[in-house]
Design a protein around this motif. Structure first.
Motif, PDB file in Angstrom:
ATOM      1  N   PRO A  68     -12.087   7.203   1.227  1.00 34.94           N
ATOM      2  CA  PRO A  68     -11.280   8.300   0.680  1.00 34.94           C
ATOM      3  C   PRO A  68     -10.178   7.804  -0.251  1.00 34.94           C
ATOM      4  O   PRO A  68      -9.746   6.650  -0.174  1.00 34.94           O
ATOM      5  N   ASP A  69      -9.720   8.698  -1.103  1.00 33.10           N
ATOM      6  CA  ASP A  69      -8.555   8.416  -1.944  1.00 33.10           C
ATOM      7  C   ASP A  69      -7.265   8.764  -1.209  1.00 33.10           C
ATOM      8  O   ASP A  69      -6.246   8.089  -1.380  1.00 33.10           O
ATOM      9  N   ILE A  70      -7.312   9.836  -0.431  1.00 31.63           N
ATOM     10  CA  ILE A  70      -6.141  10.321   0.306  1.00 31.63           C
ATOM     11  C   ILE A  70      -6.542  10.542   1.759  1.00 31.63           C
ATOM     12  O   ILE A  70      -7.541  11.205   2.039  1.00 31.63           O
ATOM     13  N   ILE A  71      -5.756   9.991   2.669  1.00 34.32           N
ATOM     14  CA  ILE A  71      -5.963  10.188   4.104  1.00 34.32           C
ATOM     15  C   ILE A  71      -4.734  10.898   4.642  1.00 34.32           C
ATOM     16  O   ILE A  71      -3.611  10.396   4.506  1.00 34.32           O
ATOM     17  N   GLN A 104      -3.120  -5.565   9.988  1.00 37.63           N
ATOM     18  CA  GLN A 104      -2.535  -5.582   8.660  1.00 37.63           C
ATOM     19  C   GLN A 104      -1.037  -5.301   8.704  1.00 37.63           C
ATOM     20  O   GLN A 104      -0.564  -4.546   9.559  1.00 37.63           O
ATOM     21  N   GLU A 105      -0.336  -5.920   7.788  1.00 36.78           N
ATOM     22  CA  GLU A 105       1.086  -5.627   7.625  1.00 36.78           C
ATOM     23  C   GLU A 105       1.201  -4.524   6.583  1.00 36.78           C
ATOM     24  O   GLU A 105       0.835  -4.718   5.423  1.00 36.78           O
ATOM     25  N   LEU A 106       1.701  -3.394   6.997  1.00 33.54           N
ATOM     26  CA  LEU A 106       1.712  -2.223   6.133  1.00 33.54           C
ATOM     27  C   LEU A 106       3.096  -1.981   5.541  1.00 33.54           C
ATOM     28  O   LEU A 106       4.109  -2.147   6.221  1.00 33.54           O
ATOM     29  N   ASP A 107       3.113  -1.566   4.308  1.00 34.29           N
ATOM     30  CA  ASP A 107       4.357  -1.289   3.603  1.00 34.29           C
ATOM     31  C   ASP A 107       4.603   0.217   3.597  1.00 34.29           C
ATOM     32  O   ASP A 107       4.324   0.908   2.619  1.00 34.29           O
ATOM     33  N   TRP A 108       5.130   0.717   4.717  1.00 28.29           N
ATOM     34  CA  TRP A 108       5.426   2.145   4.820  1.00 28.29           C
ATOM     35  C   TRP A 108       6.571   2.506   3.877  1.00 28.29           C
ATOM     36  O   TRP A 108       7.565   1.789   3.777  1.00 28.29           O
ATOM     37  N   THR A 167       9.030   9.395   1.236  1.00 28.55           N
ATOM     38  CA  THR A 167       9.352  10.200   0.062  1.00 28.55           C
ATOM     39  C   THR A 167      10.813  10.644   0.153  1.00 28.55           C
ATOM     40  O   THR A 167      11.445  10.545   1.208  1.00 28.55           O
ATOM     41  N   SER A 168      11.310  11.153  -0.932  1.00 27.46           N
ATOM     42  CA  SER A 168      12.714  11.561  -0.958  1.00 27.46           C
ATOM     43  C   SER A 168      13.012  12.680   0.028  1.00 27.46           C
ATOM     44  O   SER A 168      14.157  12.875   0.421  1.00 27.46           O
ATOM     45  N   ARG A 169      11.974  13.386   0.466  1.00 24.30           N
ATOM     46  CA  ARG A 169      12.177  14.477   1.429  1.00 24.30           C
ATOM     47  C   ARG A 169      11.662  14.123   2.826  1.00 24.30           C
ATOM     48  O   ARG A 169      11.512  14.990   3.689  1.00 24.30           O
ATOM     49  N   GLY A 170      11.382  12.842   3.058  1.00 17.93           N
ATOM     50  CA  GLY A 170      11.176  12.385   4.429  1.00 17.93           C
ATOM     51  C   GLY A 170       9.760  12.271   4.936  1.00 17.93           C
ATOM     52  O   GLY A 170       9.552  12.116   6.148  1.00 17.93           O
ATOM     53  N   ILE A 171       8.752  12.327   4.069  1.00 23.77           N
ATOM     54  CA  ILE A 171       7.362  12.175   4.498  1.00 23.77           C
ATOM     55  C   ILE A 171       6.965  10.707   4.326  1.00 23.77           C
ATOM     56  O   ILE A 171       7.111  10.125   3.255  1.00 23.77           O
ATOM     57  N   TRP A 172       6.453  10.120   5.392  1.00 27.42           N
ATOM     58  CA  TRP A 172       6.083   8.706   5.373  1.00 27.42           C
ATOM     59  C   TRP A 172       4.646   8.519   4.894  1.00 27.42           C
ATOM     60  O   TRP A 172       3.766   9.331   5.191  1.00 27.42           O
ATOM     61  N   TYR A 173       4.434   7.410   4.188  1.00 31.34           N
ATOM     62  CA  TYR A 173       3.093   7.085   3.693  1.00 31.34           C
ATOM     63  C   TYR A 173       3.017   5.597   3.388  1.00 31.34           C
ATOM     64  O   TYR A 173       4.056   4.911   3.292  1.00 31.34           O
ATOM     65  N   PHE A 174       1.809   5.096   3.266  1.00 33.98           N
ATOM     66  CA  PHE A 174       1.610   3.755   2.734  1.00 33.98           C
ATOM     67  C   PHE A 174       0.346   3.763   1.900  1.00 33.98           C
ATOM     68  O   PHE A 174      -0.455   4.700   1.946  1.00 33.98           O
ATOM     69  N   VAL A 175       0.169   2.713   1.125  1.00 31.43           N
ATOM     70  CA  VAL A 175      -1.008   2.585   0.269  1.00 31.43           C
ATOM     71  C   VAL A 175      -1.727   1.306   0.654  1.00 31.43           C
ATOM     72  O   VAL A 175      -1.108   0.240   0.777  1.00 31.43           O
ATOM     73  N   ASP A 176      -3.014   1.418   0.881  1.00 29.80           N
ATOM     74  CA  ASP A 176      -3.837   0.248   1.208  1.00 29.80           C
ATOM     75  C   ASP A 176      -5.083   0.267   0.349  1.00 29.80           C
ATOM     76  O   ASP A 176      -5.886   1.205   0.433  1.00 29.80           O
ATOM     77  N   ASP A 177      -5.241  -0.733  -0.469  1.00 21.46           N
ATOM     78  CA  ASP A 177      -6.432  -0.862  -1.308  1.00 21.46           C
ATOM     79  C   ASP A 177      -6.713   0.430  -2.089  1.00 21.46           C
ATOM     80  O   ASP A 177      -7.847   0.901  -2.162  1.00 21.46           O
ATOM     81  N   GLY A 178      -5.658   1.012  -2.618  1.00 19.76           N
ATOM     82  CA  GLY A 178      -5.801   2.240  -3.407  1.00 19.76           C
ATOM     83  C   GLY A 178      -5.852   3.517  -2.602  1.00 19.76           C
ATOM     84  O   GLY A 178      -5.826   4.615  -3.173  1.00 19.76           O
ATOM     85  N   LYS A 179      -5.935   3.406  -1.286  1.00 20.61           N
ATOM     86  CA  LYS A 179      -5.974   4.603  -0.424  1.00 20.61           C
ATOM     87  C   LYS A 179      -4.544   4.979  -0.025  1.00 20.61           C
ATOM     88  O   LYS A 179      -3.793   4.136   0.466  1.00 20.61           O
TER      89      LYS A 179
END
Length: 217
Positions: free
Chosen positions: A144-147, A164-168, A171-183
């Motif tokens: 997937p592109d977005i999970i 994996q070491e993830l780089d969480w 967003t400016s309004r408080g939603i957490w995300y990370f990117v892994d291999d383009g996902k």
């Protein structure tokens, strides 16, 4: 049937040799999923009731208002991010929207058997750990592109990204995300969370739009 459907059928046929109660999940409609602007995978907890049925077929046929109205809205909005629509638009035509839009998604449960009306967090987490290899296979297959983790981020991430070491990022309004291999992996609420649907909708769209501005999407 294409490669994804064939591989899903093999996977769940094998799983049912160990547990006939398994409920299959994944891509609702392969053509719709692969042709969408973004391949979106929703990670949910478990289904509510039944044994040995197909969530793929259920979603392909439009699902039901609970859970799936919001997921259909979210999907349509993500696939057309530049459109600014009032909530009055999203409140209408939900059945038609589900029948049209849900064919474009992938929906995966971390627990492959049914639960009750209220999920048990410990059981969900343990099921994700037990299903780690299965979930990883599904992640690789769907690419997937977005999970969007719907209240499942810890279980899913610990199952599929445990080494994996993830780089969480937040967003400016408080939603957490990370990117892994383009996902892009987004930590969000369950679509049936006890929050107004409009609050959930615009919170998620706001986050996806900000993430897009980082040129990831």
């Amino acid at each position: 049937m294409g490669n994804i459907t064939e591989e899903e059928n093999k996977l769940f046929a094998e799983l049912r040799t160990y547990n006939p109660d398994i409920i299959d999940d994944g891509v609702a409609d392969e053509e719709g999923y692969l042709s969408a602007k973004y391949k979106i995978m929703y990670v949910l907890k478990e289904v509510n009731g039944g044994k040995s049925w197909s969530l793929r077929e259920f979603v392909r046929n439009g699902g039901r208002p609970q859970t799936w109205d919001n997921i259909a809205r979210w999907t349509e909005a993500i696939l057309d991010l530049d459109a600014e629509r009032p909530w009055s638009y999203w409140e209408k035509d939900n059945e038609a929207r589900r029948n049209r839009i849900l064919k474009m998604i992938c929906a995966v449960n971390v627990k492959k058997t049914s639960g009750g009306h209220t999920s048990n967090a410990d059981e969900i987490y343990q099921a994700a750990m037990d299903n780690s290899a299965i979930l990883q296979k599904q992640l690789n297959l769907y690419d997937p592109d977005i999970i969007i983790c719907c209240g499942t981020e810890k279980a899913f991430v610990d199952a599929c990204y445990k080494n994996q070491e993830l780089d969480w990022k937040m967003t400016s309004r408080g939603i957490w995300y990370f990117v892994d291999d383009g996902k892009v992996v987004i930590s969000f609420a369950h679509p049936e969370a006890r929050v107004k649907d409009c609050f959930l909708h615009y919170a998620l769209m706001d986050a996806v739009k900000e993430i897009r501005l980082t040129r990831i999407l």
